[in-house]
Design a protein around this motif. Structure first.
Motif, PDB file in Angstrom:
ATOM      1  N   ASP A 176       0.817  -1.210   0.194  1.00  0.00           N
ATOM      2  CA  ASP A 176      -0.395  -0.225  -0.064  1.00  0.00           C
ATOM      3  C   ASP A 176       0.417   1.151   0.162  1.00  0.00           C
ATOM      4  O   ASP A 176      -0.026   2.077   0.586  1.00  0.00           O
ATOM      5  CB  ASP A 176      -1.122   0.354   1.167  1.00  0.00           C
ATOM      6  N   ILE A 177       1.871   1.042  -0.138  1.00  0.00           N
ATOM      7  CA  ILE A 177       3.282   2.412  -0.331  1.00  0.00           C
ATOM      8  C   ILE A 177       3.543   2.456  -2.127  1.00  0.00           C
ATOM      9  O   ILE A 177       4.021   1.418  -2.456  1.00  0.00           O
ATOM     10  CB  ILE A 177       4.367   2.377   0.340  1.00  0.00           C
ATOM     11  N   LYS A 181       8.114   8.243  -2.467  1.00  0.00           N
ATOM     12  CA  LYS A 181       7.294   7.004  -2.059  1.00  0.00           C
ATOM     13  C   LYS A 181       6.373   8.164  -1.504  1.00  0.00           C
ATOM     14  O   LYS A 181       6.409   9.399  -0.964  1.00  0.00           O
ATOM     15  CB  LYS A 181       7.669   6.618  -1.340  1.00  0.00           C
ATOM     16  N   LEU A 182       5.080   7.821  -2.030  1.00  0.00           N
ATOM     17  CA  LEU A 182       3.607   8.751  -1.115  1.00  0.00           C
ATOM     18  C   LEU A 182       3.254   8.216   0.085  1.00  0.00           C
ATOM     19  O   LEU A 182       3.887   7.875   0.272  1.00  0.00           O
ATOM     20  CB  LEU A 182       3.174   8.684  -2.406  1.00  0.00           C
ATOM     21  N   ALA A 183       2.616   9.243   0.719  1.00  0.00           N
ATOM     22  CA  ALA A 183       2.524   9.177   2.100  1.00  0.00           C
ATOM     23  C   ALA A 183       1.188   9.927   2.398  1.00  0.00           C
ATOM     24  O   ALA A 183       0.842  11.013   1.453  1.00  0.00           O
ATOM     25  CB  ALA A 183       3.885  10.559   2.914  1.00  0.00           C
ATOM     26  N   ARG A 184       0.580   9.277   3.469  1.00  0.00           N
ATOM     27  CA  ARG A 184      -0.712  10.320   3.684  1.00  0.00           C
ATOM     28  C   ARG A 184      -0.509  11.688   4.148  1.00  0.00           C
ATOM     29  O   ARG A 184      -0.239  12.290   5.064  1.00  0.00           O
ATOM     30  CB  ARG A 184      -1.296   9.471   4.459  1.00  0.00           C
ATOM     31  N   LYS A 214       0.329  13.744   3.013  1.00  0.00           N
ATOM     32  CA  LYS A 214       1.424  14.556   2.757  1.00  0.00           C
ATOM     33  C   LYS A 214       1.954  14.923   1.189  1.00  0.00           C
ATOM     34  O   LYS A 214       1.396  14.789   0.175  1.00  0.00           O
ATOM     35  CB  LYS A 214       2.700  13.594   3.188  1.00  0.00           C
ATOM     36  N   VAL A 215       2.762  15.279   0.964  1.00  0.00           N
ATOM     37  CA  VAL A 215       3.041  16.855  -0.010  1.00  0.00           C
ATOM     38  C   VAL A 215       4.618  16.781  -0.293  1.00  0.00           C
ATOM     39  O   VAL A 215       5.717  17.167   0.233  1.00  0.00           O
ATOM     40  CB  VAL A 215       2.754  18.440   0.283  1.00  0.00           C
ATOM     41  N   ALA A 224       0.162   4.580   2.009  1.00  0.00           N
ATOM     42  CA  ALA A 224      -0.078   4.612   3.136  1.00  0.00           C
ATOM     43  C   ALA A 224       1.594   4.593   4.353  1.00  0.00           C
ATOM     44  O   ALA A 224       1.573   4.247   5.064  1.00  0.00           O
ATOM     45  CB  ALA A 224       0.170   2.805   3.692  1.00  0.00           C
ATOM     46  N   ALA A 225       2.063   4.928   3.891  1.00  0.00           N
ATOM     47  CA  ALA A 225       3.449   5.910   4.693  1.00  0.00           C
ATOM     48  C   ALA A 225       3.137   6.979   5.150  1.00  0.00           C
ATOM     49  O   ALA A 225       2.379   7.510   4.937  1.00  0.00           O
ATOM     50  CB  ALA A 225       3.965   5.873   3.261  1.00  0.00           C
ATOM     51  N   ALA A 226       3.669   7.182   6.063  1.00  0.00           N
ATOM     52  CA  ALA A 226       3.477   8.186   7.047  1.00  0.00           C
ATOM     53  C   ALA A 226       4.700   9.646   6.735  1.00  0.00           C
ATOM     54  O   ALA A 226       4.160  11.114   6.857  1.00  0.00           O
ATOM     55  CB  ALA A 226       3.934   7.460   8.833  1.00  0.00           C
ATOM     56  N   ARG A 227       5.583   9.544   5.992  1.00  0.00           N
ATOM     57  CA  ARG A 227       6.564  10.128   5.292  1.00  0.00           C
ATOM     58  C   ARG A 227       6.369  10.155   4.226  1.00  0.00           C
ATOM     59  O   ARG A 227       6.706   9.052   3.496  1.00  0.00           O
ATOM     60  CB  ARG A 227       7.415  10.342   6.034  1.00  0.00           C
ATOM     61  N   VAL A 228       7.128  11.719   3.306  1.00  0.00           N
ATOM     62  CA  VAL A 228       6.891  11.442   1.670  1.00  0.00           C
ATOM     63  C   VAL A 228       8.665  11.374   1.560  1.00  0.00           C
ATOM     64  O   VAL A 228       9.718  11.896   2.899  1.00  0.00           O
ATOM     65  CB  VAL A 228       6.728  12.547   1.183  1.00  0.00           C
ATOM     66  N   HIS A 229       9.477   9.982   1.243  1.00  0.00           N
ATOM     67  CA  HIS A 229      10.252   9.364   1.139  1.00  0.00           C
ATOM     68  C   HIS A 229      11.251   9.823   0.060  1.00  0.00           C
ATOM     69  O   HIS A 229      10.423   9.693  -1.599  1.00  0.00           O
ATOM     70  CB  HIS A 229      10.659   8.353   1.567  1.00  0.00           C
ATOM     71  N   THR A 251      11.295  17.199   5.862  1.00  0.00           N
ATOM     72  CA  THR A 251      10.829  17.981   6.635  1.00  0.00           C
ATOM     73  C   THR A 251       9.809  17.395   7.780  1.00  0.00           C
ATOM     74  O   THR A 251      10.261  15.772   7.591  1.00  0.00           O
ATOM     75  CB  THR A 251       9.060  19.213   6.411  1.00  0.00           C
ATOM     76  N   GLU A 265       7.458  17.937   9.571  1.00  0.00           N
ATOM     77  CA  GLU A 265       6.843  17.536   9.371  1.00  0.00           C
ATOM     78  C   GLU A 265       5.674  16.031   8.296  1.00  0.00           C
ATOM     79  O   GLU A 265       4.694  15.349   8.576  1.00  0.00           O
ATOM     80  CB  GLU A 265       5.735  18.630   8.836  1.00  0.00           C
ATOM     81  N   GLY A 266       6.667  15.986   7.417  1.00  0.00           N
ATOM     82  CA  GLY A 266       6.424  14.596   6.805  1.00  0.00           C
ATOM     83  C   GLY A 266       6.075  14.321   5.051  1.00  0.00           C
ATOM     84  O   GLY A 266       6.482  13.808   3.970  1.00  0.00           O
ATOM     85  N   ASP A 267       7.126  16.194   5.223  1.00  0.00           N
ATOM     86  CA  ASP A 267       6.382  16.601   3.600  1.00  0.00           C
ATOM     87  C   ASP A 267       7.790  16.712   3.432  1.00  0.00           C
ATOM     88  O   ASP A 267       8.669  16.880   3.908  1.00  0.00           O
ATOM     89  CB  ASP A 267       5.909  18.191   3.731  1.00  0.00           C
ATOM     90  N   ALA A 268       8.396  16.926   1.713  1.00  0.00           N
ATOM     91  CA  ALA A 268       9.627  16.728   1.221  1.00  0.00           C
ATOM     92  C   ALA A 268       9.473  17.851   0.101  1.00  0.00           C
ATOM     93  O   ALA A 268       8.740  18.424  -0.968  1.00  0.00           O
ATOM     94  CB  ALA A 268       9.793  15.649   0.438  1.00  0.00           C
TER      95      ALA A 268
END
Lengths: 125, 200
Positions: A82-83, A98-101, A103-104, B132-137, B156, B158-161
């Motif tokens: 799911d990622i 990788k996308l994140a919930r 997040k931008v 599903a990820a908590a942070r943009v990687h 960042t 906050e999990g953004d990039a």
């Protein structure tokens, strides 16, 4: 069901934002963007120029033109656990991320009209 | 001159005509009538009056449209409202008694719909959306071979990039600084550093 699993797809919200250090006002919805970029650059104008929801299919590129005539290309590489992993090309850069919930990913996309263009990729609301 | 017998029977004449007397009273009145013409005439008057009234009522009844009478009366009758539980109980009882077939078919249909809908909705609910990820990687960033720009990735707290594009030797052009520098390291690759800011 197997067809769905075999045909991964991901929705991505792509917003194009004009940014300038000249005073012009920051749209309320872009206040988070201003705060995120503030440590590096103090934009006094942030204006959303356009937004589109991209439906990304596995390894099928979707492209759209930015106001500064650059072409952005977005492609879904993988969808595991799911990622989703996506590549986004905004010349001269190409990034895989990788996308994140909720997040931008902010991508500085070049000069435009006395300021700059930013491409924001996020989860559609 | 008053007749005492007539005075006595006078109140019984109307009930006699209407058939409301006991057999004994009726016998007495009829004996009286046989001997008293005045009372006999009055009884005849009563009967004539009754006949006229009956005839008038029948005529009036003929002029009335009785077709909707039953519906109107029943419509105005408000049945006594039972408590909710009693009404439900009564309804279910009637349904099971008189509509068992359709009821069973309905339950079977509903069960089948649930049996189909639940797995399908669970399947869609479980359908991955890729977030599903908590942070943009940011895994890798590269630049065009002939570009003078270089990427600078910031992840960042906050999990953004953020991918800043820094031009080497001048402000960023619309074309990303192409041909401003003959870069030897034409393609750079960035491995993100756990959210820390830094240039490639």
């Amino acid at each position: 069901m197997s067809a769905l699993a075999a045909d991964p797809r991901v929705s991505v919200q792509a917003d194009v934002v004009f940014a300038s250090e000249k005073p012009g006002g920051v749209e309320p919805a872009l206040e988070k963007m201003r705060a995120t970029l503030d440590a590096r650059k103090q934009y006094k104008t942030l204006k959303r120029l356009e937004g589109r929801k991209l439906e990304l299919l596995f390894n099928r590129a979707q492209s759209f033109e930015l106001p500064n005539k650059k072409t952005a290309v977005v492609r879904l590489l993988t969808l595991e656990n799911d990622i989703a992993t996506v590549t986004v090309k905004v010349p001269p850069t190409e990034a895989t991320y990788k996308l994140a919930r909720e997040k931008v990913l902010y991508i500085q996309a070049g000069a435009h009209d006395g300021g700059e263009v930013w491409l924001l990729l996020s989860q559609p609301r | 001159m008053k007749n005492p017998a007539r005075e006595k029977f006078l109140p019984l004449l109307s009930p006699y005509v209407d058939g409301e007397l006991t057999p004994e009273e009726r016998q007495q009145v009829e004996t009286h009538l046989a001997n008293n013409k005045e009372s006999t005439a009055q009884v005849a008057d009563f009967r004539a009056g009754d006949g006229l009234i009956r005839h008038a009522l029948e005529m009036a009844a003929d002029e009335v449209d009785w077709k909707a009478f039953t519906e109107e009366v029943m419509g105005k009758v408000t049945p006594e409202k039972l408590p909710l539980f009693e009404r439900i109980k009564l309804t279910l009882s009637e349904m099971f008694t008189y509509q068992r077939g359709p009821l069973v078919a309905g339950f079977a249909g509903a069960a089948a719909a649930v049996a189909i809908a639940v797995p399908v909705s669970l399947q869609f609910a479980a359908q991955p959306d890729g977030y599903a990820a908590a942070r943009v990687h940011v895994q890798t960033v590269s630049v065009d071979r002939d570009s003078a720009a270089r990427p600078d990735v910031v992840e960042t707290d906050e999990g953004d990039a953020v991918i800043w594009v820094v031009e080497v030797g001048g402000p960023l052009d619309a074309d990303g600084g192409k041909k401003k520098k003959d870069k030897e390291d034409a393609e750079e690759s960035f491995k993100a550093h756990g959210g820390k800011e830094g240039e490639l």
